[in-house]
Write a protein that holds these residues in place. Structure first.
Motif, PDB file in Angstrom:
ATOM      1  N   ALA A   1      -2.653   3.946   4.013  1.00  0.00           N
ATOM      2  CA  ALA A   1      -1.954   2.661   3.870  1.00  0.00           C
ATOM      3  C   ALA A   1      -0.951   2.723   2.718  1.00  0.00           C
ATOM      4  O   ALA A   1       0.171   2.209   2.826  1.00  0.00           O
TER       5      ALA A   1
ATOM      6  N   ARG B   1      -1.391   0.314  12.479  1.00  0.00           N
ATOM      7  CA  ARG B   1      -2.199  -0.870  12.145  1.00  0.00           C
ATOM      8  C   ARG B   1      -3.011  -1.340  13.348  1.00  0.00           C
ATOM      9  O   ARG B   1      -4.153  -1.793  13.198  1.00  0.00           O
TER      10      ARG B   1
ATOM     11  N   HIS C   1      -7.451  -0.188   9.498  1.00  0.00           N
ATOM     12  CA  HIS C   1      -6.078   0.124   9.114  1.00  0.00           C
ATOM     13  C   HIS C   1      -5.340  -1.155   8.729  1.00  0.00           C
ATOM     14  O   HIS C   1      -4.632  -1.198   7.724  1.00  0.00           O
ATOM     15  N   ASP C   2      -5.503  -2.187   9.550  1.00  0.00           N
ATOM     16  CA  ASP C   2      -4.809  -3.449   9.281  1.00  0.00           C
ATOM     17  C   ASP C   2      -5.289  -4.076   7.979  1.00  0.00           C
ATOM     18  O   ASP C   2      -4.486  -4.601   7.199  1.00  0.00           O
TER      19      ASP C   2
ATOM     20  N   TRP D   1      -3.775  -2.184   5.102  1.00  0.00           N
ATOM     21  CA  TRP D   1      -2.353  -2.504   4.955  1.00  0.00           C
ATOM     22  C   TRP D   1      -2.165  -3.858   4.292  1.00  0.00           C
ATOM     23  O   TRP D   1      -1.329  -4.013   3.393  1.00  0.00           O
ATOM     24  N   ARG D   2      -2.933  -4.877   4.708  1.00  0.00           N
ATOM     25  CA  ARG D   2      -2.803  -6.205   4.111  1.00  0.00           C
ATOM     26  C   ARG D   2      -3.174  -6.181   2.633  1.00  0.00           C
ATOM     27  O   ARG D   2      -2.600  -6.910   1.825  1.00  0.00           O
TER      28      ARG D   2
END
Length: 324
Positions: free
Chosen positions: A14, A38, A44-45, A48-49
């Protein structure tokens, strides 16, 4: 399954995506690749956030810095100050992101393949050669029509090279270069030490600045100390070369501190050492990687030291009494 090693790898990915997008914000292809990554996994999402929140936390700092720069006198000095402010804001954002990942993150950005603590990985290269990475290890790969090259950035790797007379196979590990056509060998980096051991066939090993390569055959090991410049060749059992792949780590010619670091790569927690640097006795022996804590404990006990358990998976390695 969501192990600490997997979480660390995802967080590194990320951060890599965030830095790449920051450098190329208008690249539609990069944005599409990020979206696909993502969508591939909910973890993964989430990672990333998290990166977005950290990066966004610097926005207010950037706005305040810009306001301060506008308050100064006009002219070249203001433009120069704005450039400096912009660089500081970018550096601050990058520092915030890197604070979330391990200290060796920048090194791993150079890697094509890497492992985390207590993780091993097998990589098949384009020519059919294979590399088994030990725990906390990393390599960069450079293949072309005329050469096959790998750089061992850190840790340990076992190479089984596909035979190719037209293109030799080269591994660079610090100041050491190992050249081969097709064989099986192991390279370990531990502190200032680099060791090359041959399981099958033969390789040529050379040091930077030394034009005279050394020929090693199966059952030989070449060890080099980058701090002192000393090197030597010794005999090893070919069957023990790369034995760590099946759970048995052979240590030879390392100090206690270096040996603790190598073994600590396989411990699913954090190893803290204190005062071990004073013990310069060289370590030898075979250690069971399937029981890493017991292996660490045995290594400490061998030198009169002790291993202390701490909360949250930490262990503290303490030295034995001072030697007269």
């Amino acid at each position: 399954m969501n192990t600490p090693a997997e979480r660390e790898t995802i967080l590194q990915d990320a951060a890599t995506w965030k830095i790449r997008l920051h450098e190329n914000p208008d690249d539609p292809g990069l944005k599409a690749q990020l979206a696909a990554w993502r969508a591939l996994d909910a973890r993964h999402d989430r990672a990333w956030r998290r990166m977005e929140r950290v990066w966004g936390a610097t926005a207010e700092l950037g706005e305040q810095a810009a306001m301060l720069s506008q308050a100064g006198p006009p002219g070249r000095a203001v433009r120069a100050r704005r450039l400096r402010v912009g660089a500081c804001v970018g550096a601050t954002a990058l520092a915030c992101v890197l604070a979330l990942v391990p200290s060796d993150f920048l090194l791993r950005l150079r890697a094509d393949y890497a492992t985390t603590t207590a993780q091993t990985r097998t990589v098949v290269l384009p020519d059919g050669s294979s590399v088994v990475l030990g725990a906390r290890s990393a390599i960069a790969v450079r293949y072309s029509a005329t050469e096959r090259g790998v750089t061992l950035l850190e840790g340990q790797a076992f190479f089984r090279v596909a035979h190719d007379l037209a293109r030799g196979f080269t591994v660079v590990a610090g100041d050491v270069t190992t050249r081969d056509i097709g064989t099986a060998f192991d390279i370990q980096m531990a502190g200032p030490h680099v060791a090359v051991a041959v399981r099958e066939g033969g390789v040529n090993v050379s040091r930077r600045g030394d034009g005279s390569p050394v020929r090693l055959i199966a059952g030989q090991q070449w060890a080099f100390d980058r701090q002192t410049g000393k090197f030597g060749i010794g005999a090893v059992d070919p069957d023990t070369v790369g034995a760590w792949r099946s759970g048995h780590l052979v240590l030879d010619g390392l100090t206690l501190l270096e040996a603790m670091d190598v073994l600590g790569r396989y411990y699913p927690g954090t190893v803290v050492t204190r005062g071990l640097a004073r013990d310069t006795t060289l370590v030898g022996g075979v250690y069971d990687l399937r029981r890493p804590r017991e292996a660490l404990q045995a290594l400490c006990a061998l030198h009169g030291g002790r291993l202390v358990s701490l909360p949250a998976g930490f262990v503290l390695a303490l030295p034995g009494p001072e030697k007269p």
